[in-house]
Design a protein around this motif. Sequence first.
Motif, PDB file in Angstrom:
ATOM      1  N   THR A 268      39.228  44.339  47.003  1.00  0.00           N
ATOM      2  CA  THR A 268      37.977  44.589  46.306  1.00  0.00           C
ATOM      3  C   THR A 268      38.147  44.311  44.821  1.00  0.00           C
ATOM      4  OG1 THR A 268      37.558  46.347  47.905  1.00  0.00           O
ATOM      5  CG2 THR A 268      36.155  46.282  45.948  1.00  0.00           C
ATOM      6  N   SER A 269      37.255  43.506  44.265  1.00  0.00           N
ATOM      7  CA  SER A 269      37.409  43.077  42.873  1.00  0.00           C
ATOM      8  C   SER A 269      36.080  43.151  42.140  1.00  0.00           C
ATOM      9  CB  SER A 269      37.940  41.638  42.802  1.00  0.00           C
ATOM     10  OG  SER A 269      39.211  41.539  43.422  1.00  0.00           O
ATOM     11  N   ILE A 270      36.142  43.511  40.881  1.00  0.00           N
ATOM     12  CA  ILE A 270      34.955  43.490  40.044  1.00  0.00           C
ATOM     13  C   ILE A 270      34.758  42.107  39.430  1.00  0.00           C
ATOM     14  CG2 ILE A 270      36.164  44.297  37.960  1.00  0.00           C
ATOM     15  CD1 ILE A 270      33.614  45.947  37.328  1.00  0.00           C
ATOM     16  N   TRP A 271      35.868  41.380  39.283  1.00  0.00           N
ATOM     17  CA  TRP A 271      35.837  40.027  38.722  1.00  0.00           C
ATOM     18  C   TRP A 271      36.989  39.258  39.366  1.00  0.00           C
ATOM     19  CZ3 TRP A 271      34.585  39.081  32.890  1.00  0.00           C
ATOM     20  CH2 TRP A 271      34.407  37.714  32.664  1.00  0.00           C
ATOM     21  N   PRO A 272      36.752  38.590  40.499  1.00  0.00           N
ATOM     22  CA  PRO A 272      37.849  37.956  41.244  1.00  0.00           C
ATOM     23  C   PRO A 272      38.637  36.960  40.395  1.00  0.00           C
ATOM     24  CG  PRO A 272      35.851  38.012  42.559  1.00  0.00           C
ATOM     25  CD  PRO A 272      35.459  38.435  41.171  1.00  0.00           C
TER      26      PRO A 272
ATOM     27  N   ASP B 294      47.403  40.994  38.565  1.00  0.00           N
ATOM     28  CA  ASP B 294      45.957  41.032  38.349  1.00  0.00           C
ATOM     29  C   ASP B 294      45.615  42.373  37.704  1.00  0.00           C
ATOM     30  OD1 ASP B 294      43.231  40.867  38.384  1.00  0.00           O
ATOM     31  OD2 ASP B 294      43.034  40.570  40.549  1.00  0.00           O
TER      32      ASP B 294
ATOM     33  N   ASN C  29      41.689  43.712  37.898  1.00  0.00           N
ATOM     34  CA  ASN C  29      41.160  44.327  39.116  1.00  0.00           C
ATOM     35  C   ASN C  29      42.010  45.488  39.613  1.00  0.00           C
ATOM     36  OD1 ASN C  29      38.721  42.722  39.805  1.00  0.00           O
ATOM     37  ND2 ASN C  29      40.192  41.039  39.713  1.00  0.00           N
ATOM     38  N   GLN C  30      43.326  45.383  39.474  1.00  0.00           N
ATOM     39  CA  GLN C  30      44.166  46.500  39.892  1.00  0.00           C
ATOM     40  C   GLN C  30      43.880  47.730  39.040  1.00  0.00           C
ATOM     41  OE1 GLN C  30      48.324  45.608  40.494  1.00  0.00           O
ATOM     42  NE2 GLN C  30      48.927  47.760  40.303  1.00  0.00           N
TER      43      GLN C  30
ATOM     44  N   TRP D 299      41.079  48.403  37.486  1.00  0.00           N
ATOM     45  CA  TRP D 299      39.740  48.894  37.843  1.00  0.00           C
ATOM     46  C   TRP D 299      39.794  49.765  39.094  1.00  0.00           C
ATOM     47  CZ3 TRP D 299      36.518  46.708  41.979  1.00  0.00           C
ATOM     48  CH2 TRP D 299      35.208  47.219  41.983  1.00  0.00           C
ATOM     49  N   ARG D 300      40.537  49.308  40.103  1.00  0.00           N
ATOM     50  CA  ARG D 300      40.632  50.082  41.340  1.00  0.00           C
ATOM     51  C   ARG D 300      41.411  51.380  41.135  1.00  0.00           C
ATOM     52  NH1 ARG D 300      41.532  44.615  43.557  1.00  0.00           N
ATOM     53  NH2 ARG D 300      43.768  44.983  43.331  1.00  0.00           N
TER      54      ARG D 300
END
Length: 276
Positions: free
Chosen positions: A41-45, A51, A54-55, A57-58
């Motif tokens: 799951t990513s906010i900005w792939p 990363d 995204n890491q 963010w999660r």
Amino acid sequence: MTLYDYSPITERPALEWPDGKRVAFYVGLNIEHFLPDEPSTSIWPLDVKPDALNQGWREYGSRVGIWRTIDILDRHGVRASALVNSMVAEHNPQIIKAGVERDWAWLAHGQTNSILHTGYEPDEERRILTDITTTIETATGKRPKGWMGPALTETHNTPELLGELGYQYVLDWTNDDQPYRLNVPGMLSVPYTLELNDLGLFLRGLSGPDFLQMVKDQYDVLREEGGRVMALALHPFVIGQPFRAKYLNLALEYIAAQSDVWLTTSDEIAAHYLTT
């Protein structure tokens, strides 16, 4: 044989909840572990390693967001139905401890949300499901009764294999407002939601006030119909952001104030349905 039969809701007997309540409401709280440098799951792939974007963010969910969310659930007397990756037991034991102290319902949600539950041969899948189940039972003191796959994934054998392990229901099939029996002995489908789901709503650009109004509208319509399940799907790295948590608090304040709501868990919904 198909997994389930077509059944129009208009052709079923009325479904009664305890004490004459009109709506069975539960929070499906996704508690997930993500593998570093694996697609998820990513906010900005991005195709980079590491990363950090995204890491990070999660991981906000497990470090901060879950605790803000727990405070809000406690404030309104809502016990979570925790959809937990088994790897959380090793990596985030404090979250497990908090849920045990609050008597949450524990559902198996695969090993990690970085690995979809698909493509397994039966023997391999049986081994994986057994390991997931044992890990969650050891960590929580409760054997899970419900399953939701990472990204709602299953194989064609999953419900039957889950039944062998003592499970009672799955959440993967979001096609109804009531529980129903699968064509697998002893197994149910219990309603979950992709629509009233913070991940889908907020990442499409909806605001906190939009979310609040949707929760109210969903409840009001289901109350009018009666005998329905209302699921609210939450992810701590999304709803746990301060500017969103404010509206979760207001939404649960509205739900908890209703005299005709059954604040419950997916386990209790399944158990009630199986005895009616």
